[in-house]
Motif scaffolding. Structure first.
Motif, PDB file in Angstrom:
ATOM      1  N   HIS A 220       0.837  -1.201   0.000  1.00  0.00           N
ATOM      2  CA  HIS A 220       0.000   0.000   0.000  1.00  0.00           C
ATOM      3  C   HIS A 220       0.872   1.251   0.000  1.00  0.00           C
ATOM      4  N   ALA A 221       1.947   1.216   0.764  1.00  0.00           N
ATOM      5  CA  ALA A 221       2.847   2.370   0.820  1.00  0.00           C
ATOM      6  C   ALA A 221       3.514   2.603  -0.529  1.00  0.00           C
ATOM      7  N   GLU A 222       3.883   1.534  -1.226  1.00  0.00           N
ATOM      8  CA  GLU A 222       4.492   1.669  -2.556  1.00  0.00           C
ATOM      9  C   GLU A 222       3.507   2.310  -3.531  1.00  0.00           C
ATOM     10  N   GLY A 223       2.277   1.855  -3.481  1.00  0.00           N
ATOM     11  CA  GLY A 223       1.266   2.436  -4.358  1.00  0.00           C
ATOM     12  C   GLY A 223       0.999   3.894  -4.036  1.00  0.00           C
ATOM     13  N   ARG A 224       0.938   4.195  -2.743  1.00  0.00           N
ATOM     14  CA  ARG A 224       0.685   5.585  -2.316  1.00  0.00           C
ATOM     15  C   ARG A 224       1.827   6.503  -2.754  1.00  0.00           C
ATOM     16  N   ALA A 225       3.061   5.989  -2.668  1.00  0.00           N
ATOM     17  CA  ALA A 225       4.207   6.787  -3.083  1.00  0.00           C
ATOM     18  C   ALA A 225       4.200   7.032  -4.590  1.00  0.00           C
ATOM     19  N   ALA A 226       3.743   6.043  -5.343  1.00  0.00           N
ATOM     20  CA  ALA A 226       3.704   6.182  -6.803  1.00  0.00           C
ATOM     21  C   ALA A 226       2.603   7.132  -7.249  1.00  0.00           C
ATOM     22  N   TRP A 227       1.518   7.195  -6.471  1.00  0.00           N
ATOM     23  CA  TRP A 227       0.371   8.034  -6.826  1.00  0.00           C
ATOM     24  C   TRP A 227      -0.010   8.908  -5.635  1.00  0.00           C
ATOM     25  N   PRO A 228       0.833   9.882  -5.295  1.00  0.00           N
ATOM     26  CA  PRO A 228       0.605  10.691  -4.089  1.00  0.00           C
ATOM     27  C   PRO A 228      -0.679  11.512  -4.116  1.00  0.00           C
ATOM     28  N   ASP A 229      -1.206  11.788  -5.310  1.00  0.00           N
ATOM     29  CA  ASP A 229      -2.431  12.581  -5.401  1.00  0.00           C
ATOM     30  C   ASP A 229      -3.686  11.739  -5.194  1.00  0.00           C
ATOM     31  N   LEU A 230      -3.540  10.431  -5.113  1.00  0.00           N
ATOM     32  CA  LEU A 230      -4.683   9.539  -4.924  1.00  0.00           C
ATOM     33  C   LEU A 230      -4.610   8.934  -3.525  1.00  0.00           C
ATOM     34  N   GLU A 231      -5.433   9.431  -2.623  1.00  0.00           N
ATOM     35  CA  GLU A 231      -5.401   8.986  -1.229  1.00  0.00           C
ATOM     36  C   GLU A 231      -6.356   7.805  -1.041  1.00  0.00           C
ATOM     37  N   LEU A 232      -5.885   6.649  -1.421  1.00  0.00           N
ATOM     38  CA  LEU A 232      -6.671   5.427  -1.297  1.00  0.00           C
ATOM     39  C   LEU A 232      -6.459   4.830   0.092  1.00  0.00           C
ATOM     40  N   ALA A 233      -7.547   4.595   0.813  1.00  0.00           N
ATOM     41  CA  ALA A 233      -7.441   4.057   2.161  1.00  0.00           C
ATOM     42  C   ALA A 233      -6.836   2.661   2.141  1.00  0.00           C
ATOM     43  N   ARG A 234      -6.033   2.372   3.146  1.00  0.00           N
ATOM     44  CA  ARG A 234      -5.406   1.053   3.224  1.00  0.00           C
ATOM     45  C   ARG A 234      -6.458  -0.049   3.269  1.00  0.00           C
ATOM     46  N   ALA A 235      -7.550   0.161   3.980  1.00  0.00           N
ATOM     47  CA  ALA A 235      -8.588  -0.869   4.097  1.00  0.00           C
ATOM     48  C   ALA A 235      -9.188  -1.205   2.735  1.00  0.00           C
ATOM     49  N   GLU A 236      -9.399  -0.188   1.899  1.00  0.00           N
ATOM     50  CA  GLU A 236      -9.948  -0.439   0.568  1.00  0.00           C
ATOM     51  C   GLU A 236      -8.933  -1.179  -0.291  1.00  0.00           C
ATOM     52  N   PHE A 237      -7.682  -0.794  -0.179  1.00  0.00           N
ATOM     53  CA  PHE A 237      -6.619  -1.460  -0.936  1.00  0.00           C
ATOM     54  C   PHE A 237      -6.525  -2.933  -0.532  1.00  0.00           C
ATOM     55  N   VAL A 238      -6.501  -3.200   0.780  1.00  0.00           N
ATOM     56  CA  VAL A 238      -6.374  -4.572   1.272  1.00  0.00           C
ATOM     57  C   VAL A 238      -7.581  -5.408   0.867  1.00  0.00           C
ATOM     58  N   ALA A 239      -8.772  -4.839   0.950  1.00  0.00           N
ATOM     59  CA  ALA A 239      -9.974  -5.586   0.551  1.00  0.00           C
ATOM     60  C   ALA A 239      -9.908  -5.975  -0.917  1.00  0.00           C
ATOM     61  N   HIS A 240      -9.359  -5.077  -1.741  1.00  0.00           N
ATOM     62  CA  HIS A 240      -9.256  -5.383  -3.174  1.00  0.00           C
ATOM     63  C   HIS A 240      -8.185  -6.441  -3.422  1.00  0.00           C
ATOM     64  N   VAL A 241      -7.097  -6.370  -2.684  1.00  0.00           N
ATOM     65  CA  VAL A 241      -6.079  -7.411  -2.796  1.00  0.00           C
ATOM     66  C   VAL A 241      -6.677  -8.766  -2.453  1.00  0.00           C
ATOM     67  N   ASP A 242      -7.462  -8.821  -1.389  1.00  0.00           N
ATOM     68  CA  ASP A 242      -8.041 -10.087  -0.942  1.00  0.00           C
ATOM     69  C   ASP A 242      -8.997 -10.686  -1.975  1.00  0.00           C
ATOM     70  N   ARG A 243      -9.542  -9.871  -2.853  1.00  0.00           N
ATOM     71  CA  ARG A 243     -10.416 -10.387  -3.914  1.00  0.00           C
ATOM     72  C   ARG A 243      -9.622 -11.134  -4.968  1.00  0.00           C
ATOM     73  N   HIS A 244      -8.333 -10.849  -5.050  1.00  0.00           N
ATOM     74  CA  HIS A 244      -7.520 -11.407  -6.132  1.00  0.00           C
ATOM     75  C   HIS A 244      -6.414 -12.345  -5.678  1.00  0.00           C
ATOM     76  N   VAL A 245      -5.880 -12.148  -4.499  1.00  0.00           N
ATOM     77  CA  VAL A 245      -4.709 -12.905  -4.062  1.00  0.00           C
ATOM     78  C   VAL A 245      -4.945 -13.444  -2.651  1.00  0.00           C
ATOM     79  N   ALA A 246      -4.631 -14.717  -2.461  1.00  0.00           N
ATOM     80  CA  ALA A 246      -4.797 -15.330  -1.141  1.00  0.00           C
ATOM     81  C   ALA A 246      -3.672 -14.894  -0.214  1.00  0.00           C
ATOM     82  N   ARG A 247      -4.017 -14.672   1.039  1.00  0.00           N
ATOM     83  CA  ARG A 247      -2.993 -14.319   2.030  1.00  0.00           C
ATOM     84  C   ARG A 247      -1.967 -15.451   2.132  1.00  0.00           C
ATOM     85  N   GLY A 248      -0.721 -15.087   2.185  1.00  0.00           N
ATOM     86  CA  GLY A 248       0.332 -16.077   2.320  1.00  0.00           C
ATOM     87  C   GLY A 248       0.798 -16.706   1.026  1.00  0.00           C
TER      88      GLY A 248
END
Length: 289
Positions: free
Chosen positions: A23-51
């Motif tokens: 999330h920090a890498e994405g935020r650094a790449a797109w500083p003008d887009l303040e995407l909440a960590r919770a939204e980012f993590v929820a979207h990751v979980d839709r595509h990639v299994a933890r671990g």
């Protein structure tokens, strides 16, 4: 006192730390887009299994941008168009989409990918972050261009000389070359496995049509059936092969069905050649194989 941390707890801790970093890498790449960590993590979980190993290989900056667009964060669609608009234009030009149709086609693509329609969310949500977002968008653009040209041939939306040029472009197509470099091995293996999984009759009909080059009329004579029935058998075998290939690719690549459909959409035009190659590369078999 003994540490009561379980392997599962350790896995969760590692995943959470990795998600925070991504999330920090994405935020650094797109500083003008303040995407909440919770939204980012929820979207990751839709595509990639933890671990899973894929989590560490996620294209964080690209996935962050796509997620921001998926959740309709202000400024995200404009950021994608600004970054990749020239790439999309290059694809349409390389496929020889007539200039008068490029603007409409590009607008339609952005609408489907970034805005969505009633009952159909933006397709950018299907991007799983396993490859560069630019490549994913180029594949989508090539598929849209091919679909447009196919419909144009039937509906006569484009003059015949322009369609001939689109069918036989003067220069090599870099987007098809990109697709082949990315997915060639997986597609060939999936086609091979899907062919092996067909019923014997379906395989034999495809062999006669694609390898032996028998016409539908000749196949009808071989089996003593009407030519319309023979044509249906060829089409049914071809579609069964495509369905089997798609199912295998979804499992092997671990990507969304929409992304697999984009891959298949680009190789459909060369599918007949691929089928012939599969039969040539296999050992000869009898009519009951």
């Amino acid at each position: 006192m003994r540490d009561k941390t379980t392997p599962h707890d350790a896995l969760d801790t590692t995943s959470e730390a990795l998600l925070t970093r991504l999330h920090a890498e994405g935020r650094a790449a797109w500083p003008d887009l303040e995407l909440a960590r919770a939204e980012f993590v929820a979207h990751v979980d839709r595509h990639v299994a933890r671990g899973s190993p894929e989590l560490a290989e996620l294209h964080a900056a690209d996935f962050y941008l796509a997620c921001a667009c998926h959740v309709r964060l202000a400024g995200a669609p404009a950021a994608i168009q600004a970054r990749y608009g020239a790439d999309v234009e290059a694809v349409l030009r390389s496929r020889n989409v007539p200039p008068g149709h490029r603007d409409d086609l590009r607008q339609l693509m952005w609408e489907k990918l970034l805005v969505g329609r009633p009952g159909a969310p933006p397709k950018i949500g299907a991007y799983a972050g396993r490859g560069p977002l630019g490549g994913w968008l180029r594949v989508a653009a090539v598929r849209m261009a091919l679909n447009f040209l196919e419909h144009a041939r039937h509906d006569r939306l484009v003059p015949a000389p322009e369609l001939d040029e689109a069918r036989h472009p003067a220069s090599p197509d870099p987007e098809l070359a990109f697709l082949k470099s990315q997915y060639r091995g997986e597609v060939e293996q999936a086609l091979r496995d899907a062919l092996a999984g067909l019923a014997t009759d379906e395989r034999n009909v495809l062999r006669l049509y694609f390898l032996d080059r028998l016409s539908v009329d000749r196949i009808a004579a071989v089996y003593g059936i009407h030519r319309a029935t023979a044509a249906r058998w060829v089409m049914r075998g071809r579609e069964a092969l495509l369905r089997g290939t798609q199912a295998l690719l979804e499992r092997q690549l671990g990507v969304e069905p929409a992304e697999v459909e984009s891959i298949l959409g680009l190789v459909r035009s060369q599918l007949d050649v691929s089928i012939s190659g599969l039969f040539r590369g296999s050992a000869p078999t009898s009519g009951t194989s």
